[in-house]
Design a protein around this motif. Structure first.
Motif, short mmCIF file in Angstrom:
data_model
loop_
_atom_site.label_atom_id
_atom_site.label_comp_id
_atom_site.label_asym_id
_atom_site.label_seq_id
_atom_site.Cartn_x
_atom_site.Cartn_y
_atom_site.Cartn_z
N LEU A 1 0.82 -1.22 0.00
CA LEU A 1 0.00 0.00 0.00
C LEU A 1 0.85 1.26 0.00
N GLU B 1 -13.16 3.04 -0.78
CA GLU B 1 -11.89 2.82 -1.51
C GLU B 1 -11.45 4.07 -2.29
N GLU B 2 -12.45 4.79 -2.83
CA GLU B 2 -12.15 5.98 -3.63
C GLU B 2 -11.44 7.03 -2.78
N LYS C 1 -9.98 6.41 0.10
CA LYS C 1 -8.73 5.84 0.60
C LYS C 1 -7.61 6.09 -0.41
N SER C 2 -7.91 5.90 -1.68
CA SER C 2 -6.85 6.10 -2.68
C SER C 2 -6.50 7.58 -2.82
N LEU D 1 -4.19 8.26 0.12
CA LEU D 1 -2.85 7.72 -0.17
C LEU D 1 -2.12 8.56 -1.21
N ASP D 2 -2.88 9.02 -2.19
CA ASP D 2 -2.28 9.85 -3.25
C ASP D 2 -1.73 11.15 -2.64
#
Lengths: 398, 141
Positions: free
Chosen positions: A395, B3-4, B6-7, B10-11
């Motif tokens: 991740l 999830e959207e 979450k990404s 992270l981005d």
């Protein structure tokens, strides 16, 4: 072993690797507390009716069993809210009785805040200096430095029986011997000691020993201060209130005998009863075998981390003087993020400074992730943690 | 967390926006999270028109740095009243959650509310913004 702990019925997928923070509770302890409230509840040391006398008997029997387990007299077992309060009693009441300006207190750099801050408060109040035993390169207490730090000026030496961050069993017998040689008092913070080691206060020959119930299969909010009778008698009360007095007039009061002198107010009755049952549980366990079990899991994890995860820094070397705690720092993944990924897979680990900021500074880190195995863990749990670590790397490193 | 979002978090963690030092700033505020050692420093330069240019530096967990980066997108090139509106919206979001028609940035920040233990991580950059805003307000116009 897992079958004895109802939490795993409620959470069958739970991998609990945070036993240094608190242990899970066996059925017997939960039942004893339930039973007390369902059929035995009354205040202790007061009522003249049967229910109260019975509650008093169960409460005091619990004290007797705890005293027998640690090889103390029952009047030397003071019920406290936990290790923290036990240390505060010694630092405050003991400080008043035993500390004089110019004295020195010796602690170690790897103490939990609860074995540093009470002494800092006492030191300021009594004009006393605190010195800290450092660590060697392999993160063990530096006994040579200890020999130089413990001098004729030392009045109190207090240290953890086992380090909560590193899991290292400190060489307490050597340090106590050094303290005795200069006439200093000794205290052990046994919060991490009592769950793993058979504690015999006479054999350890410490003056004070403190521990919490909740890290040793008992309830939260209850702990024990053991102190040698003569020393406890020489100390003024810690708190005033009911139970701790012999006679109260509007002009003044006199103090009750031990242990009541240090137990003001209605005690944590069900906590003490639960702790008694937790101690029975400990007594029934093959502690040496369980220590070997925890060491095995810690070693297995250490070895697998070394083989597969070059970005993980392991902060303590396994050894015989160690309870299996694995504390790590990942080069690229913050401990909070690692713990959050673990949590998403039902794995409980601790992230943070573990109430040991001075040790974090010595180790040159701001926070760490800690895996602390217990008797309900097995090799599959270690594998689950490693899988979560793989997931976290995927991740965060991709 | 969705999830959207979450990404998106992270981005922002891996590629923080407006990340960097600022020379000759008008205001700066550094905040620390004592429980984990995380820290964020927010810089602001106010031009003659009263528009703020922001940047930040810091070290911390994904929640802490992503929150700071998301905040940058919301406050960068805003004037004082625009920043006040963003601050208000953050407070409302922390209390009640993002509204269904909110932009993605707010929805991603809303996703962080499900970690109450780590609210200090999420709030760190915002506390720096509060300090900058308060200091800006004490200045004579």
């Amino acid at each position: 072993m897992k079958a004895l702990f109802p939490i795993f019925n409620s959470h069958p997928a739970l991998v609990y690797l945070d036993s240094n923070a608190t242990s899970q509770k066996p059925q017997a302890v939960i039942e004893a507390i339930d039973q007390y409230y369902r059929s035995e509840n009354a205040n202790v040391h007061r009522g003249v009716y049967q229910l109260s006398e019975n509650a008093t008997r169960i409460f005091e029997e619990s004290r007797l069993r705890i005293a027998a387990y640690i090889n103390a007299e029952s009047v030397e077992v003071i019920f406290t809210r936990g290790t923290t309060e036990a240390i505060n009693i010694v630092a405050q009441s003991g400080g008043q009785a035993f500390l004089r300006p110019g004295d020195e207190i010796v602690l170690t750099v790897c103490e939990h805040h609860s074995n540093i801050v009470p002494w800092q408060i006492a030191a300021e109040r009594h004009g006393v200096t605190i010195k800290y035993i450092p660590l060697t390169a392999d993160r063990r207490l530096d006994l040579e430095a200890a020999r130089e730090l413990i001098t004729a000026k030392t009045r109190m030496v207090s240290l953890g029986h086992v380090s909560n961050v590193l899991g290292v069993i400190h060489p307490v017998r050597e340090i106590i011997a050094m303290a005795k040689a200069v006439g200093a008092l000794t205290m052990l913070d046994g919060a991490q000691g009592i769950p793993h080691l058979k504690v015999d206060v006479k054999e350890l020959d410490c003056d004070f020993y403190a521990f919490s119930g909740h890290k040793a299969f008992g309830p939260t909010g209850i702990g024990v201060l053991y102190g040698k009778k003569a020393l406890l008698n020489a100390m003024p009360p810690y708190q005033g209130g009911g139970d701790m007095i012999e006679k109260v007039t509007l002009q003044g009061s006199t103090w009750n005998e031990l242990p009541s002198k240090f137990e003001a107010g209605t005690p944590h009755i069900e906590g003490a009863i639960g702790l008694g049952v937790a101690i029975d549980f400990l007594k029934s366990l093959p502690l040496e075998k369980l220590l070997a079990h925890d060491q095995h899991l810690g070693r297995l994890l250490t070895q697998k981390l070394r083989e597969e995860f070059p970005r993980v820094k392991i902060l303590v070397e396994p050894g015989e003087d160690w309870v299996g705690t694995v504390t790590i720092v990942h080069e690229n993944i913050h401990p909070h993020d690692l713990a959050a990924v673990c949590d998403s897979d039902n794995i409980a680990i601790r992230a943070g400074h573990h109430c040991a900021q001075p040790l974090m500074e010595v180790l040159g880190v701001t926070s760490t992730a800690r895996v602390s195995p217990g008797l309900y863990n097995d090799e599959a749990d270690i594998e689950r943690f490693l899988a979560a670590l793989r997931k976290a790397e995927k991740l965060f490193l991709s | 967390m969705n999830e959207e979002w979450k990404s998106l978090i992270l981005d922002h963690y891996k590629h923080p926006r407006h990340y960097g030092d600022m020379k000759d700033f008008t205001f700066a505020s550094e905040q620390h999270n004592r429980t984990c050692g995380d820290h964020v420093k927010v810089f602001a330069t106010i031009d003659d028109q009263g528009t703020a240019t922001f940047s930040f530096l810091g070290a911390g967990c994904s929640l802490c740095l992503a929150s700071a980066s998301l905040m940058m997108e919301l406050v960068h090139s805003q004037n004082k009243s625009g920043i006040e509106a963003v601050r208000q919206e953050f407070q409302n979001m922390m209390k009640k959650g993002a509204s269904p028609d909110a932009i993605d940035t707010w929805k991603a920040l809303d996703g962080l509310r499900q970690y109450p233990v780590r609210s200090r991580c999420v709030k760190l950059a915002w506390q720096a913004l509060d300090e900058i805003y308060a200091e800006w307000n004490t200045q004579k116009p």
